[in-house]
Scaffold this motif. Structure first.
Motif, PDB file in Angstrom:
ATOM      1  N   ALA A  53       0.832  -1.205   0.000  1.00 39.19           N
ATOM      2  CA  ALA A  53       0.000   0.000   0.000  1.00 39.19           C
ATOM      3  C   ALA A  53       0.868   1.257   0.000  1.00 39.19           C
ATOM      4  O   ALA A  53       0.611   2.207  -0.750  1.00 39.19           O
ATOM      5  N   GLN A  56       2.360   1.761  -3.436  1.00 37.75           N
ATOM      6  CA  GLN A  56       1.381   2.312  -4.371  1.00 37.75           C
ATOM      7  C   GLN A  56       1.221   3.817  -4.154  1.00 37.75           C
ATOM      8  O   GLN A  56       1.127   4.593  -5.112  1.00 37.75           O
ATOM      9  N   LEU A  57       1.194   4.228  -2.900  1.00 35.50           N
ATOM     10  CA  LEU A  57       1.011   5.651  -2.592  1.00 35.50           C
ATOM     11  C   LEU A  57       2.221   6.484  -2.988  1.00 35.50           C
ATOM     12  O   LEU A  57       2.078   7.595  -3.500  1.00 35.50           O
ATOM     13  N   ALA A  60       2.095   7.216  -6.635  1.00 41.18           N
ATOM     14  CA  ALA A  60       0.889   7.872  -7.140  1.00 41.18           C
ATOM     15  C   ALA A  60       1.121   9.378  -7.281  1.00 41.18           C
ATOM     16  O   ALA A  60       1.942   9.959  -6.567  1.00 41.18           O
ATOM     17  N   ARG A  63       1.193  11.580  -4.320  1.00 45.85           N
ATOM     18  CA  ARG A  63       1.198  10.555  -3.264  1.00 45.85           C
ATOM     19  C   ARG A  63      -0.182  10.375  -2.631  1.00 45.85           C
ATOM     20  O   ARG A  63      -0.305  10.161  -1.422  1.00 45.85           O
ATOM     21  N   ARG A  64      -1.211  10.426  -3.497  1.00 45.20           N
ATOM     22  CA  ARG A  64      -2.584  10.277  -3.028  1.00 45.20           C
ATOM     23  C   ARG A  64      -3.335   9.348  -3.961  1.00 45.20           C
ATOM     24  O   ARG A  64      -3.149   9.384  -5.165  1.00 45.20           O
ATOM     25  N   LEU A  65      -4.199   8.527  -3.385  1.00 42.59           N
ATOM     26  CA  LEU A  65      -5.094   7.665  -4.153  1.00 42.59           C
ATOM     27  C   LEU A  65      -6.408   7.551  -3.402  1.00 42.59           C
ATOM     28  O   LEU A  65      -6.421   7.559  -2.169  1.00 42.59           O
ATOM     29  N   MET A  67      -9.344   5.472  -1.831  1.00 45.29           N
ATOM     30  CA  MET A  67      -9.286   4.163  -1.185  1.00 45.29           C
ATOM     31  C   MET A  67      -9.678   3.050  -2.149  1.00 45.29           C
ATOM     32  O   MET A  67      -9.077   1.981  -2.143  1.00 45.29           O
ATOM     33  N   LEU A  70      -6.719   2.397  -4.436  1.00 46.65           N
ATOM     34  CA  LEU A  70      -5.682   1.722  -3.666  1.00 46.65           C
ATOM     35  C   LEU A  70      -6.036   0.257  -3.454  1.00 46.65           C
ATOM     36  O   LEU A  70      -5.192  -0.628  -3.641  1.00 46.65           O
ATOM     37  N   ARG A  73      -5.298  -1.832  -6.443  1.00 45.99           N
ATOM     38  CA  ARG A  73      -3.888  -1.957  -6.824  1.00 45.99           C
ATOM     39  C   ARG A  73      -3.058  -2.836  -5.911  1.00 45.99           C
ATOM     40  O   ARG A  73      -2.023  -3.340  -6.328  1.00 45.99           O
ATOM     41  N   VAL A  74      -3.453  -2.985  -4.665  1.00 46.80           N
ATOM     42  CA  VAL A  74      -2.633  -3.775  -3.746  1.00 46.80           C
ATOM     43  C   VAL A  74      -2.814  -5.259  -4.012  1.00 46.80           C
ATOM     44  O   VAL A  74      -3.787  -5.694  -4.608  1.00 46.80           O
TER      45      VAL A  74
END
Length: 75
Positions: A53, A56-57, A60, A63-65, A67, A70, A73-74
């Motif tokens: 997680a 992924q952030l 991004a 540095r935001r996604l 929820m 996210l 993607r995990v």
């Protein structure tokens, strides 16, 4: 005009040797993930899912996604 339907491969039986390769791969994959998770927990106090997680952030934009994104993607 005739439409041809592709032939499906016969369903493998439990003793099909090709399944052994898949079974071995899945078992090795599971062992590897458990070992990586254990090492991350011991060394950094993070699970593999938490690390994923964060990864992924960090990649991004800003540095935001969301929820929901996210979660998709995990691992």
């Amino acid at each position: 005009m005739a439409i041809s339907v592709p032939q499906l491969a016969p369903t493998p039986t439990p003793d099909d040797p090709r399944l052994g390769a898949w079974r071995s791969f899945i078992q090795a994959h599971a062992r590897l993930l458990r070992r990586l998770d254990d090492e991350l927990q011991e060394t950094h106090g993070l699970s593999l899912a938490e690390y994923d997680a964060l990864l992924q952030l960090v990649n991004a934009p800003d540095r935001r996604l969301r929820m929901s994104v996210l979660a998709e993607r995990v691992l």
